[in-house]
Design a protein around this motif. Structure first.
Motif, PDB file in Angstrom:
ATOM      1  N   SER A  50       0.834  -1.214   0.000  1.00 29.22           N
ATOM      2  CA  SER A  50       0.000   0.000   0.000  1.00 29.22           C
ATOM      3  C   SER A  50       0.858   1.250   0.000  1.00 29.22           C
ATOM      4  O   SER A  50       0.535   2.233  -0.674  1.00 29.22           O
ATOM      5  CB  SER A  50      -0.925   0.012   1.221  1.00 29.22           C
ATOM      6  N   ASP A 171      -5.622  -1.005  -5.063  1.00 28.84           N
ATOM      7  CA  ASP A 171      -5.100  -1.652  -3.857  1.00 28.84           C
ATOM      8  C   ASP A 171      -6.089  -2.703  -3.357  1.00 28.84           C
ATOM      9  O   ASP A 171      -7.076  -2.373  -2.699  1.00 28.84           O
ATOM     10  CB  ASP A 171      -4.833  -0.600  -2.776  1.00 28.84           C
ATOM     11  N   GLU A 172      -5.846  -3.943  -3.680  1.00 28.17           N
ATOM     12  CA  GLU A 172      -6.731  -5.054  -3.337  1.00 28.17           C
ATOM     13  C   GLU A 172      -8.198  -4.728  -3.652  1.00 28.17           C
ATOM     14  O   GLU A 172      -9.065  -4.835  -2.789  1.00 28.17           O
ATOM     15  CB  GLU A 172      -6.570  -5.436  -1.863  1.00 28.17           C
TER      16      GLU A 172
HETATM   17 MG   LIG Z   1      -2.138  -2.870   2.125  1.00 24.64          MG
END
Ligand SMILES: [Mg+2]
Ligand SMILES: Nc1ncnc2c1ncn2[C@@H]1O[C@H](COP(=O)(O)OP(=O)(O)O)[C@@H](O)[C@H]1O
Lengths: 245, 214
Positions: A50, A171-172
């Motif tokens: 991240s 991000d995911e």
């Molecule tokens: Mg993360």
């Protein structure tokens, strides 16, 4: 490739805190993403995935080293210019809570354009096109709550690409979705390069989704430890068949 | 499954000639198990000896002296027992990747992590290649050559198994990282020395070869 990388990390270090409490999130990362390239970032929790995206999106600044978007060092930009970069060049999709609940789908997508001073009418037109791209052009005026999780992520993607942005950071984005919805979202992300030349940086834990990438970057403890390119391996089932014998 | 069970299964649909069984066996197993016809006859002889398969005399009107084979009642019973037997990994199968990791741990954490890394990269490389192939075929509007259900299921099994290995490698990594502090020099952006591990990448074929499970 002779193009300037659309996104580049040069010896990037990021730490938080100071003294004995100092935590290193990134320890000297070098990475160049070409226009239209799909990069997957994998690695255990806390390895710095991240943080990598935050730096690329100018949400945070590096402790050392340089982050460049289309050749421009983000450190050389004013705060105002960094905000403009986030509205025009670099789109962001998080795991969840991407949308403003009190705005309709199309209003959410219009947001970066309007913040950028584009007139409402024009912004709506461009936003509708983006909703088309993600296959939700029939449901422009519904509110985020009325959509499934997967549809909400597709709206978030529409907002993150609206206005021909050149990099999408995700991000995911499938982290809170069921399999079918997650598949749809990643399929959509994977088509962006060929349709719009958008480069995509996708953080994911799922090998299935990482397999869409041109390159997979493996992070461990703030460093890139390995990389896998789609072109490294001949597209043959033979080595795998050995496993079943 | 052995050839034996495969043949019993095929014969449960009715009498078959030896060569017919070879062809059907290969088709049914999605192309991953080529047989020579000699193997088929050897197996049929044993099944016949054990009373599970009977020989039918060549039909009088045909000149070709081919024998065909049929399931006996005992054969049908043996087949039923096989269908209902659930394979249990007890003791655990001697999986190549698992054993390699276990040996690697013996050489220290960093070596084991290097083995995790190289195997994970290789497995993901294969998944990337499969994905690229599938997407190219979709883009070109080509029906995949493996449009048969059996071949599709083989493909799925390979992918899902690679994913399972990757999940296991993730667990190995987490446990190894949790098992002790890395010997890193503190401070900014310290160059971490490469773990003393395998630097040369083995070929995918060698990396992924597994022993038959049973
Ligand atoms: Mg993360
Ligand atoms: N704002 C912050 N303050 C302090 N530590 C942080 C901050 N953001 C991230 N970290 C630390 O940096 C490391 C990397 O975090 P992160 O990039 O979120 O990892 P990942 O996304 O791979 O799980 C972790 O050790 C995390 O605790």
């Amino acid at each position: 490739m002779t193009d300037t990388p659309i996104l580049q990390f040069v010896d990037v270090v990021k730490s938080f805190g100071a003294g004995v409490a100092e935590v290193y999130a990134l320890r000297g990362v070098n990475l160049a993403v070409d226009p239209g390239e799909v990069i997957a970032v994998m690695g255990p929790s806390g390895c710095g995935k991240s943080t990598l995206l935050h730096l690329a999106g100018a949400l945070e600044t590096p402790s050392a080293g340089r982050v460049l978007v289309a050749g421009d060092d983000l450190a050389g930009l004013t705060l105002h210019q960094q905000a403009a970069l986030r509205r025009r060049d670099v789109g962001y999709v998080f795991q969840r809570l991407n949308l403003v609940p009190s705005l309709t789908a199309v209003e959410n997508v219009m947001l970066p354009l309007e913040l950028d001073g584009v007139a409402s009418r024009a912004a709506r037109g461009v936003a509708i096109e983006a909703m088309h791209t993600v296959g939700l052009e029939q449901q422009l005026d519904r509110y985020p709550d009325d959509f499934s999780g997967g549809q909400q992520q597709r709206i978030a993607i529409a907002r993150a690409i609206v206005g021909e942005r050149r990099v999408l950071l995700a991000d995911e984005p499938t982290g809170s979705l069921d399999t079918a919805n997650a598949d749809q979202v990643v399929e959509l992300l994977a088509t962006l390069p060929e349709r719009f030349g958008t480069a995509v940086v996708l953080v994911t834990h799922e090998p299935r989704f990482a397999s869409y990438a041109d390159r997979i970057i493996f992070l461990r403890d703030g460093s890139i430890i390995d990389e896998s390119s789609a072109s490294d391996v001949p597209p043959s089932i033979e080595p795998l068949v050995g496993m079943l014998r | 499954m052995a050839v034996r069970e495969g043949l019993l299964s095929l014969l449960s649909d009715g009498p078959r000639y030896g060569y017919q069984l070879k062809t059907q066996f290969e088709a049914a197993t999605g192309g991953i198990w080529p047989l020579n016809v000699g193997q088929v006859y050897t197996t049929l002889d044993r099944l016949n000896r054990d009373g599970l398969v009977g020989e039918l005399a060549a039909a009088a009107e045909t000149e070709t002296a081919q024998k065909s084979y049929e399931l006996t009642a005992a054969g049908r019973e043996a087949l039923g027992a096989w269908w209902s037997t659930v394979p249990v990994d007890e003791p655990p199968p001697r999986d190549e990747l698992m054993l390699k990791m276990l040996m690697a741990i013996d050489h220290g954490r960093d070596h084991a992590l290097a083995v995790v890394t190289s195997h994970r990269t290789a497995l993901l490389g294969l998944l990337q290649a499969r994905r690229r192939e599938a997407r190219q075929q979709t883009a070109a509007g080509v029906t995949p050559p493996h449009d048969l259900l059996a071949a599709q299921l083989v493909h799925d099994a390979l992918v899902v198994r690679a994913e399972a290995d990757l999940r296991w490698l993730d667990l190995c990594e987490s446990r190894l990282l949790a098992s002790g502090q890395p010997d890193r020099t503190d401070g900014a952006a310290s160059e971490r020395s490469e773990p003393a591990g395998p630097t040369a990448r083995p070929t995918p074929a060698r990396r992924l070869t597994r022993k038959a499970r049973r």
